[in-house]
Design a protein around this motif. Sequence first.
Motif, short mmCIF file in Angstrom:
data_model
loop_
_atom_site.label_atom_id
_atom_site.label_comp_id
_atom_site.label_asym_id
_atom_site.label_seq_id
_atom_site.Cartn_x
_atom_site.Cartn_y
_atom_site.Cartn_z
N VAL A 16 0.88 -1.41 -4.31
CA VAL A 16 -0.20 -1.63 -3.46
C VAL A 16 0.12 -0.96 -2.06
O VAL A 16 1.47 -1.41 -1.57
N ARG A 17 -0.61 -0.44 -1.34
CA ARG A 17 -0.56 -0.09 0.29
C ARG A 17 -1.86 -0.57 0.90
O ARG A 17 -2.64 0.06 0.41
N MET A 18 -1.58 -1.56 1.45
CA MET A 18 -2.72 -2.17 2.06
C MET A 18 -2.75 -2.02 3.82
O MET A 18 -1.54 -2.21 4.29
N SER A 19 -3.71 -1.65 4.49
CA SER A 19 -3.79 -1.56 6.00
C SER A 19 -4.95 -2.51 6.41
O SER A 19 -6.09 -2.37 5.79
N ILE A 20 -4.56 -3.13 7.36
CA ILE A 20 -5.69 -3.91 8.18
C ILE A 20 -5.58 -3.73 9.46
O ILE A 20 -4.56 -3.06 10.15
N VAL A 21 -6.50 -4.19 10.30
CA VAL A 21 -6.53 -4.12 11.93
C VAL A 21 -6.22 -5.62 12.34
O VAL A 21 -7.19 -6.42 11.99
N GLY A 118 4.03 -4.42 -2.93
CA GLY A 118 3.86 -3.27 -1.82
C GLY A 118 4.04 -3.65 -0.52
O GLY A 118 4.72 -4.48 -0.11
N ASN A 119 3.29 -2.83 0.26
CA ASN A 119 3.26 -3.33 1.82
C ASN A 119 1.83 -3.33 2.35
O ASN A 119 0.87 -2.88 2.05
N LEU A 120 1.93 -4.26 3.41
CA LEU A 120 0.83 -4.51 4.13
C LEU A 120 0.87 -4.17 5.67
O LEU A 120 2.06 -4.39 6.13
N THR A 121 0.00 -3.09 6.24
CA THR A 121 0.27 -2.72 7.56
C THR A 121 -0.66 -3.07 8.36
O THR A 121 -1.91 -3.14 7.95
N ILE A 122 -0.35 -3.78 9.45
CA ILE A 122 -1.17 -4.33 10.56
C ILE A 122 -1.34 -3.44 11.88
O ILE A 122 -0.33 -3.56 12.54
N SER A 123 -2.30 -2.71 11.95
CA SER A 123 -2.55 -2.20 13.28
C SER A 123 -3.09 -2.68 14.43
O SER A 123 -3.95 -3.74 14.24
N PRO A 124 -2.82 -2.54 15.52
CA PRO A 124 -3.61 -3.16 16.84
C PRO A 124 -5.02 -2.99 16.80
O PRO A 124 -5.44 -1.79 16.38
N ASN A 125 -5.74 -3.82 17.29
CA ASN A 125 -7.22 -3.39 17.48
C ASN A 125 -7.46 -2.81 18.72
O ASN A 125 -6.71 -2.57 19.53
#
Length: 125
Positions: A16-21, A118-125
């Motif tokens: 899995v490749r997950m991306s959240i803010v 997998g990976n979780l990527t957290i981007s700045p808001n």
Amino acid sequence: MSGTLTLTAAITPTIVRMSIVRAKTAIYYIDVQNADGTPFDLTGSVMYYHASNGSFVIDKDSMAAGGIVFTDDTGGLATLTIVPTDTESLGAQGVFGMPCEFTLTNGSPAGTLELATGNLTISPN
């Protein structure tokens, strides 16, 4: 932010490749399937989600108010919700990446199944 993940209950975990803010609610709709594509019966199981980077950790489970809800046990459907407070402690600058995993158990370590890694990527808001 939301997305759909199809996780296969098989010997090899799904990638899995997950991306959240950061500081925003993220919802993932999960469809757990047997290797043949039929729904995996979640009845009596507990699902866990874990992501970490150093001292930063997100842990969710399907136990009472744990962030994962089985929406259709026999149909293999669940929802993972990551709430703003789960990521607020991260700095407002930069993108953070970390490994994550989903596991499923029927109450004993011998019955633990690694559904996905997998990976979780957290981007700045």
